[in-house]
Design a protein around this motif. Structure first.
Motif, short mmCIF file in Angstrom:
data_model
loop_
_atom_site.label_atom_id
_atom_site.label_comp_id
_atom_site.label_asym_id
_atom_site.label_seq_id
_atom_site.Cartn_x
_atom_site.Cartn_y
_atom_site.Cartn_z
N GLY A 1 4.69 10.32 -1.24
CA GLY A 1 4.45 11.51 -0.49
C GLY A 1 2.81 11.78 -0.26
N PHE A 2 2.00 11.75 -1.39
CA PHE A 2 0.60 11.74 -1.16
C PHE A 2 0.14 10.63 -0.11
CE2 PHE A 2 -3.75 10.88 -2.81
CZ PHE A 2 -4.42 12.27 -2.39
N SER A 3 0.56 9.39 -0.21
CA SER A 3 -0.12 8.45 0.70
C SER A 3 0.28 8.67 2.08
CB SER A 3 0.63 7.00 0.00
OG SER A 3 0.20 6.82 -1.22
N ILE A 4 1.54 9.30 2.44
CA ILE A 4 1.82 9.47 3.58
C ILE A 4 1.02 10.66 4.23
CG2 ILE A 4 3.62 10.36 5.11
CD1 ILE A 4 5.75 8.90 3.50
N ALA A 5 0.93 11.65 3.59
CA ALA A 5 -0.04 12.69 3.84
C ALA A 5 -1.68 12.46 4.01
CB ALA A 5 0.18 13.85 2.80
N MET A 6 -2.06 11.61 3.34
CA MET A 6 -3.38 11.08 3.25
C MET A 6 -3.40 10.16 4.55
SD MET A 6 -5.43 12.23 1.24
CE MET A 6 -6.63 11.01 1.24
N ALA A 7 -2.45 9.45 4.71
CA ALA A 7 -2.37 8.59 6.14
C ALA A 7 -2.31 9.58 7.43
CB ALA A 7 -1.49 7.51 5.95
N LEU A 8 -1.54 10.38 7.44
CA LEU A 8 -1.54 11.27 8.60
C LEU A 8 -2.87 12.15 8.71
CD1 LEU A 8 2.25 12.60 8.02
CD2 LEU A 8 1.48 10.86 9.61
N ALA A 9 -3.30 12.59 7.45
CA ALA A 9 -4.62 13.31 7.72
C ALA A 9 -5.77 12.31 8.43
CB ALA A 9 -5.07 13.89 6.54
N ALA A 10 -5.82 11.03 7.56
CA ALA A 10 -6.96 10.21 8.22
C ALA A 10 -6.89 10.09 9.75
CB ALA A 10 -6.95 8.86 7.52
N ILE A 11 -5.48 9.65 10.24
CA ILE A 11 -5.18 9.36 11.76
C ILE A 11 -5.53 10.68 12.43
CG2 ILE A 11 -3.40 9.28 13.27
CD1 ILE A 11 -1.97 7.43 11.18
N TYR A 12 -5.37 11.72 12.08
CA TYR A 12 -5.47 13.12 12.55
C TYR A 12 -7.03 13.06 12.91
CZ TYR A 12 -6.06 17.87 13.75
OH TYR A 12 -6.54 18.94 14.31
N VAL A 13 -7.88 12.98 11.76
CA VAL A 13 -9.17 13.14 12.06
C VAL A 13 -9.88 12.03 12.76
CG1 VAL A 13 -11.26 12.84 10.51
CG2 VAL A 13 -9.47 14.17 9.42
N LEU A 14 -9.49 10.93 12.89
CA LEU A 14 -9.96 9.74 13.77
C LEU A 14 -9.69 10.12 15.23
CD1 LEU A 14 -9.05 6.53 11.81
CD2 LEU A 14 -11.33 7.80 11.96
N LEU A 15 -8.45 10.69 15.32
CA LEU A 15 -8.09 11.06 16.82
C LEU A 15 -8.79 12.19 17.25
CD1 LEU A 15 -4.32 10.36 16.60
CD2 LEU A 15 -6.07 8.90 17.55
N VAL A 16 -9.37 13.20 16.44
CA VAL A 16 -9.83 14.47 16.55
C VAL A 16 -11.21 13.89 17.40
CG1 VAL A 16 -11.21 16.64 15.98
CG2 VAL A 16 -8.82 16.01 15.23
N PHE A 17 -12.02 13.03 16.60
CA PHE A 17 -13.15 12.42 17.13
C PHE A 17 -13.12 11.56 18.42
CE2 PHE A 17 -14.44 13.29 12.64
CZ PHE A 17 -15.68 14.15 12.86
N LEU A 18 -11.89 10.99 18.37
CA LEU A 18 -11.88 10.04 19.49
C LEU A 18 -11.46 10.94 20.87
CD1 LEU A 18 -11.48 7.17 20.49
CD2 LEU A 18 -8.80 7.28 20.03
#
Length: 518
Positions: free
Chosen positions: A348-365
């Motif tokens: 659960g923690f790994s999935i949450a971290m993966a989604l958070a990292a994807i979101y941050v990268l897309l915000v900058f992109l």
């Protein structure tokens, strides 16, 4: 383009259709799929527990075990690579009696044989049942990631030997009554003879013998006294004065010793102490400073429940009964159950971290806090692809590697959505378009990304499919991981080509009304 132009006017229906598909897959997941740490059991080796009549010495046990080895080595299927036997050692590495042994049998990989391990077990078991002079011969599959070899492993923590043994026996009996379990074992330590020297205190006091002198005399005879120490380089060597080893092994030799009293007379030790023969465990297991004993069980053949589900049944119904009135007793699961529960929390923690990292990268992109949500809308349908793939392949249980493959799939499946959204963001006019013209334009722009999205996905999936289906080599664990990635990506690709244009049309329409296209 023509297909999307026909579909987009019915975008509300399409949206509700995908929502229904998502809900249906969630229902399938909740009702028919369960987590087991390592559900695939086509391993490359397995173990055989051999028990001959009690009292058999190790040499005779080893000689008897060759009959079992011959069953595997003469197998007509030609799947056995080799066997390795051990006498007096359990499959968990602990000491066992001389009449017990274990055999590790290595077989060829699953893709190199025509029969499954279960089918081979049936053939071998029929031959083993014809052997004479064995108390038990049991075939047990190796469980990846489980050092005990059993899915159910329980530790009883209690320092009081009597209470600990009572609880362990009660727990063993209750577990044996559960239809979901088989081969319940109580792994007691091997015991050895022990003499306890009971001192006659009145006689010691009457004869004037000092208790310290009595203890020193006994210790000096058994352990010896250090006369002096020699230095040998960096080491110190003790020179010890003691008796010969053979004398130490006979209680009569100790009882013939004498000890001086306060008057200088020598008193026979046999007049002062009484030896009592008893049993003592050869080793003591401790966890968190408390003595422990282990209980192990396998899943019953044909059982449709997972070890985690059985563990919950045991915790709810069995643990409270066996510990009732024994507040100092603590029962803990270990091995596969403990690892599975820790892994579930970590997933659960790994999935949450993966989604958070994807979101941050897309915000900058995309320089937007809302566009990443639009891109990420495809992610739940990647999960749908995995669920439907497992379900259609008859896999009611998913494991550790299946979840790892799903987490890895998240970062790849979103690439298709990025390719399409980026093109729409750059090519679609911001405002001032009628809805019908806007839908047509979205369909035209999406069509230009069709080849890029298909090539991006298919090239990835093409490299994963051979491992998923065991082409040129099969591994049960990796196959589950690759299966999750393959079908998650494929399903995500088709959803991207249809759902993303629908969602983007609502997004543009809403932004246009607010006058702020992101």
């Amino acid at each position: 383009s023509a297909f999307l132009k026909k579909v987009l006017p019915y975008r509300v229906v399409v949206l509700f259709g995908f929502a229904g598909l998502l809900l249906a897959s969630v229902f399938v997941f909740q009702s028919q799929m369960r987590f087991a740490m390592f559900p695939r059991e086509e391993s490359k080796d397995f173990r055989v527990k051999v028990v001959v009549p009690e009292g058999t010495v190790r040499y005779e046990t080893a000689k008897k075990m060759t009959e079992v080895e011959k069953v595997f080595m003469d197998d007509p299927n030609g799947v056995v690579v080799g066997v390795r036997s051990a006498v007096g050692q359990s499959r968990r590495g602990g000491q066992v009696r001389d009449n017990e042994g274990s055999i590790v049998v290595e077989v060829v990989p699953y893709d190199e044989r025509d029969l499954s391990l279960n089918q081979l077990f049936e053939q071998w078991q029929r031959k083993i049942d014809q052997l004479q002079g064995f108390e038990e011969v049991r075939l047990m599959k190796s469980r990846f990631g489980s050092d005990s070899g059993s899915p159910i492993a329980i530790e009883v923590h209690e320092n009081d030997d009597r209470i600990r043994n009572q609880v362990a026996e009660d727990l063993q009996r209750r577990l044996a009554e559960l239809s979901q379990l088989a081969n319940v074992e109580l792994e007691k330590p091997v015991t050895k003879d022990e003499y306890q020297l009971v001192v006659d205190k009145e006689e010691v006091s009457r004869l004037g013998v000092d208790f310290t002198q009595l203890a020193t005399t006994l210790r000096a005879y058994v352990e010896g006294n250090i006369l002096y120490t020699l230095n040998s380089g960096d080491e110190e060597v003790d020179v010890r004065f003691t008796s010969d080893d053979l004398s130490k092994q006979r209680i009569e030799s100790i009882m013939n010793l004498t000890v001086s009293n306060q008057s200088g007379y020598l008193i026979p030790i046999k007049n002062l102490i009484q030896p009592v023969l008893g049993k003592k465990p050869s080793n003591i297991e401790r966890t968190d400073y408390k003595r422990t004993i282990g209980i192990y069980a396998d899943m019953a053949p044909g059982s449709d429940v997972t070890p985690l589900e059985v563990a919950r049944i045991i915790e709810d119904n069995v643990f409270p009964e066996v510990t009732k009135g024994r507040p100092t007793v603590r029962l803990n699961f270990k091995g596969e159950i403990l690892d599975s529960r820790e892994s579930q929390a970590d997933f659960g923690f790994s999935i949450a971290m993966a989604l958070a990292a994807i979101y941050v990268l897309l915000v900058f992109l995309f320089n937007s806090v809302w566009t990443p949500f639009l891109i990420g809308a495809i992610l739940p349908f990647g999960f749908v692809g995995v669920i439907l793939a497992f379900w259609s392949h008859g896999m009611s249980q998913y494991g550790f590697f299946g979840v790892i493959g799903t987490i890895g799939m998240l970062g790849v499946v979103i690439n298709d959505s990025i390719v399409l959204i980026d093109k729409l963001e750059l090519s679609l006019p911001k405002v001032g378009m009628p809805i019908s013209a806007m839908l047509d334009r979205i369909a035209e722009i999406s069509a230009t990304r069709l080849r890029a999205i298909i090539v991006t996905t298919v090239t990835t999936v093409a490299g994963l499919f051979p491992t998923a289906y065991g082409i040129a080599g099969y591994d049960a664990m990796l196959a589950e991981m690759m299966l999750a990635m393959c079908w998650g990506l494929l399903f995500g690709m088709f959803i991207t080509l249809l759902l993303v244009p629908v969602l983007y049309s609502f997004y543009v329409q809403l932004s246009s009304r607010r006058g702020q296209h992101a």
